[in-house]
Design a protein around this motif. Structure first.
Motif, PDB file in Angstrom:
ATOM      1  N   ILE A  76      67.672  17.814  47.504  1.00 56.98           N
ATOM      2  CA  ILE A  76      68.916  17.425  46.645  1.00 56.98           C
ATOM      3  C   ILE A  76      68.791  15.764  46.948  1.00 56.98           C
ATOM      4  O   ILE A  76      69.110  14.990  46.073  1.00 56.98           O
ATOM      5  CB  ILE A  76      69.988  18.049  47.087  1.00 56.98           C
ATOM      6  CG1 ILE A  76      70.248  19.509  46.780  1.00 56.98           C
ATOM      7  CG2 ILE A  76      71.257  17.059  46.170  1.00 56.98           C
ATOM      8  CD1 ILE A  76      71.423  20.135  47.146  1.00 56.98           C
ATOM      9  N   VAL A  77      68.750  15.305  48.363  1.00 64.22           N
ATOM     10  CA  VAL A  77      68.593  13.890  48.727  1.00 64.22           C
ATOM     11  C   VAL A  77      67.534  13.286  47.665  1.00 64.22           C
ATOM     12  O   VAL A  77      67.606  12.103  47.106  1.00 64.22           O
ATOM     13  CB  VAL A  77      68.519  13.638  50.139  1.00 64.22           C
ATOM     14  CG1 VAL A  77      68.266  12.345  50.371  1.00 64.22           C
ATOM     15  CG2 VAL A  77      69.845  14.103  50.761  1.00 64.22           C
ATOM     16  N   ASN A  78      66.187  13.702  47.780  1.00 62.57           N
ATOM     17  CA  ASN A  78      65.120  13.113  47.033  1.00 62.57           C
ATOM     18  C   ASN A  78      65.571  13.273  45.417  1.00 62.57           C
ATOM     19  O   ASN A  78      65.186  12.300  44.997  1.00 62.57           O
ATOM     20  CB  ASN A  78      63.754  14.119  47.424  1.00 62.57           C
ATOM     21  CG  ASN A  78      63.461  13.889  48.985  1.00 62.57           C
ATOM     22  OD1 ASN A  78      63.876  12.790  49.293  1.00 62.57           O
ATOM     23  ND2 ASN A  78      62.632  14.873  49.234  1.00 62.57           N
ATOM     24  N   TYR A  79      66.059  14.237  44.896  1.00 63.34           N
ATOM     25  CA  TYR A  79      66.464  14.167  43.575  1.00 63.34           C
ATOM     26  C   TYR A  79      67.366  12.886  43.319  1.00 63.34           C
ATOM     27  O   TYR A  79      67.113  12.153  42.459  1.00 63.34           O
ATOM     28  CB  TYR A  79      66.897  15.310  43.302  1.00 63.34           C
ATOM     29  CG  TYR A  79      67.677  15.123  41.824  1.00 63.34           C
ATOM     30  CD1 TYR A  79      66.793  15.362  40.682  1.00 63.34           C
ATOM     31  CD2 TYR A  79      69.123  15.060  41.683  1.00 63.34           C
ATOM     32  CE1 TYR A  79      67.570  15.253  39.209  1.00 63.34           C
ATOM     33  CE2 TYR A  79      69.576  15.073  40.181  1.00 63.34           C
ATOM     34  CZ  TYR A  79      69.034  15.006  39.275  1.00 63.34           C
ATOM     35  OH  TYR A  79      69.220  14.864  38.213  1.00 63.34           O
ATOM     36  N   LEU A  80      68.399  12.878  44.147  1.00 58.92           N
ATOM     37  CA  LEU A  80      69.464  11.890  43.884  1.00 58.92           C
ATOM     38  C   LEU A  80      68.757  10.414  44.081  1.00 58.92           C
ATOM     39  O   LEU A  80      69.315   9.340  43.407  1.00 58.92           O
ATOM     40  CB  LEU A  80      70.500  12.037  44.822  1.00 58.92           C
ATOM     41  CG  LEU A  80      71.385  13.150  44.472  1.00 58.92           C
ATOM     42  CD1 LEU A  80      72.490  13.578  45.605  1.00 58.92           C
ATOM     43  CD2 LEU A  80      72.443  12.831  43.127  1.00 58.92           C
ATOM     44  N   GLU A  81      67.824  10.291  45.127  1.00 60.76           N
ATOM     45  CA  GLU A  81      67.411   8.841  45.110  1.00 60.76           C
ATOM     46  C   GLU A  81      66.326   8.645  44.102  1.00 60.76           C
ATOM     47  O   GLU A  81      66.216   7.575  43.591  1.00 60.76           O
ATOM     48  CB  GLU A  81      66.280   9.081  46.530  1.00 60.76           C
ATOM     49  CG  GLU A  81      67.182   8.900  47.724  1.00 60.76           C
ATOM     50  CD  GLU A  81      66.417   9.061  49.171  1.00 60.76           C
ATOM     51  OE1 GLU A  81      65.256   9.273  48.991  1.00 60.76           O
ATOM     52  OE2 GLU A  81      67.036   8.536  49.973  1.00 60.76           O
ATOM     53  N   THR A  82      65.721   9.756  43.444  1.00 63.02           N
ATOM     54  CA  THR A  82      64.955   9.367  42.278  1.00 63.02           C
ATOM     55  C   THR A  82      65.926   8.798  41.123  1.00 63.02           C
ATOM     56  O   THR A  82      65.361   8.097  40.177  1.00 63.02           O
ATOM     57  CB  THR A  82      64.136  10.645  41.780  1.00 63.02           C
ATOM     58  OG1 THR A  82      65.094  11.664  41.232  1.00 63.02           O
ATOM     59  CG2 THR A  82      63.126  11.060  42.882  1.00 63.02           C
ATOM     60  N   GLN A  83      67.029   9.209  41.290  1.00 66.68           N
ATOM     61  CA  GLN A  83      68.156   8.893  40.100  1.00 66.68           C
ATOM     62  C   GLN A  83      68.832   7.612  40.373  1.00 66.68           C
ATOM     63  O   GLN A  83      69.861   7.122  39.924  1.00 66.68           O
ATOM     64  CB  GLN A  83      69.320   9.878  39.966  1.00 66.68           C
ATOM     65  CG  GLN A  83      68.889  11.166  39.434  1.00 66.68           C
ATOM     66  CD  GLN A  83      67.940  11.393  38.207  1.00 66.68           C
ATOM     67  OE1 GLN A  83      68.318  10.723  37.223  1.00 66.68           O
ATOM     68  NE2 GLN A  83      66.546  11.737  38.152  1.00 66.68           N
TER      69      GLN A  83
END
Length: 86
Positions: free
Chosen positions: A49-56
């Motif tokens: 989830i952290v990685n996804y949010l960072e990509t956003q």
């Protein structure tokens, strides 16, 4: 991501995420989900989830904390696995 999960707090967060009324709070709810995953020891899911949010391009102190704590949890689990294999 929540398939098979039984933690009621985590399921409540995901229920809110699925509610279209909360689309403006999606990122905040995802941070909450990452925090819950980290708290219950599912560090791999928290990091996803952290990685996804960072990509956003989403950043927050809470997200940094989750990333740090989940990283420590993953490192400890790797260390424990290595000790068991020795």
């Amino acid at each position: 991501m929540v398939e098979g999960e039984t933690n009621p707090e985590l399921l409540a967060v995901y229920s809110q995420l699925c509610d279209k009324k909360n689309k403006d709070n999606k990122n905040k709810l995802l941070v909450s989900a990452a925090e819950k995953f980290q708290q219950i020891g599912k560090n791999d899911k928290a990091i996803q989830i952290v990685n996804y949010l960072e990509t956003q391009n989403i950043q927050s102190n809470e997200l940094t904390d989750v990333k740090f704590l989940a990283g420590i949890g993953l490192a400890r689990s790797e260390e424990h696995t290595s000790e068991l294999q020795s």
